[in-house]
Design a protein around this motif. Structure first.
Motif, mmCIF file in Angstrom:
data_model
loop_
_atom_site.group_PDB
_atom_site.id
_atom_site.type_symbol
_atom_site.label_atom_id
_atom_site.label_comp_id
_atom_site.label_asym_id
_atom_site.label_seq_id
_atom_site.Cartn_x
_atom_site.Cartn_y
_atom_site.Cartn_z
ATOM 1 N N ALA A 39 0.939 -1.170 -0.041
ATOM 2 C CA ALA A 39 0.014 0.139 0.068
ATOM 3 C C ALA A 39 0.883 1.322 -0.140
ATOM 4 O O ALA A 39 1.755 1.513 0.954
ATOM 5 C CB ALA A 39 -0.924 -0.064 1.326
ATOM 6 N N THR A 40 0.568 2.093 -0.964
ATOM 7 C CA THR A 40 1.361 3.274 -1.314
ATOM 8 C C THR A 40 0.140 4.581 -1.228
ATOM 9 O O THR A 40 -0.670 4.299 -1.431
ATOM 10 C CB THR A 40 2.255 3.355 -2.392
ATOM 11 N N ALA A 41 0.716 5.544 -1.053
ATOM 12 C CA ALA A 41 -0.043 6.636 -1.301
ATOM 13 C C ALA A 41 0.333 7.898 -2.497
ATOM 14 O O ALA A 41 1.808 7.922 -2.766
ATOM 15 C CB ALA A 41 -0.012 7.758 0.000
ATOM 16 N N GLY A 42 -0.475 8.024 -3.285
ATOM 17 C CA GLY A 42 -0.055 8.879 -4.554
ATOM 18 C C GLY A 42 -0.896 10.015 -4.786
ATOM 19 O O GLY A 42 -1.629 10.388 -4.149
ATOM 20 N N PRO A 43 -0.628 10.716 -5.805
ATOM 21 C CA PRO A 43 -1.522 12.064 -6.046
ATOM 22 C C PRO A 43 -3.145 11.668 -6.631
ATOM 23 O O PRO A 43 -3.767 12.646 -5.926
ATOM 24 C CB PRO A 43 -0.856 12.600 -7.297
#
Length: 172
Positions: A39-43
């Motif tokens: 799980a990553t966070a992006g724009p």
């Protein structure tokens, strides 16, 4: 009606495993699986990506194309979560871990690369794809050393332990 696992009924125990036993159970899970969800966070918001992983102690690692969405997200924010889980057959078999840490992207020649790279078993992937075993992958290696882990195993209830256990990396 007969109940297969009566120890699952009622309130969950709250006892904690000692560190050595918790370490052993987490390492067993990491060693017995090879897929995780990163799980990553992006724009565009959160991104959960299935990834084949390798592990060394309490670190998971994987190779990836440098231009992939997960790599762009890691470059912008290295804080990640990794979910590893065993196949679920019923509540009694529920076993998994959430690892939290910072992703580091290493390239051949980086100081730590030689420490982590031997744990990556790239040869089977190359053989399956008909690639030469004389040419290891050249893409980056992503290493996530767990800072904390939430480990869940409902079978622990049977022995009087909480099904959710909490692990933190010892200070360095």
């Amino acid at each position: 009606m007969p109940v297969t696992n009566p120890w699952l009924a009622g309130p969950a125990p709250t006892a904690r495993l000692d560190r050595e036993r918790l370490d052993e159970r987490i390492l067993n899970l990491l060693s017995s699986q090879n897929m995780c969800v990163l799980a990553t966070a992006g724009p565009d918001g959160p991104l959960a990506t299935p990834v084949r992983y390798f592990h060394l102690d309490f670190a998971v690692m994987f190779t990836a194309a440098a231009s992939s969405p997960k790599m762009r997200n890691i470059a912008a924010d290295p804080r990640v979560s990794v979910g590893v889980f065993a196949p679920l057959v019923g509540q009694a078999s529920s076993r998994g871990a959430q690892l939290f840490g910072r992703a580091r992207v290493l390239h051949e020649g980086d100081a730590d690369f030689a420490h982590w790279w031997p744990a990556v078993r790239w040869q089977s992937d190359h053989a399956e794809r008909g690639r030469s075993l004389d040419e290891p992958p050249s893409g980056p290696l992503v290493v996530i050393e767990a800072e904390r882990i939430v480990y869940t195993e409902h079978w622990l209830r049977r022995d009087g332990y909480a099904p959710r256990q909490f692990w933190r990396r010892a200070p360095r």
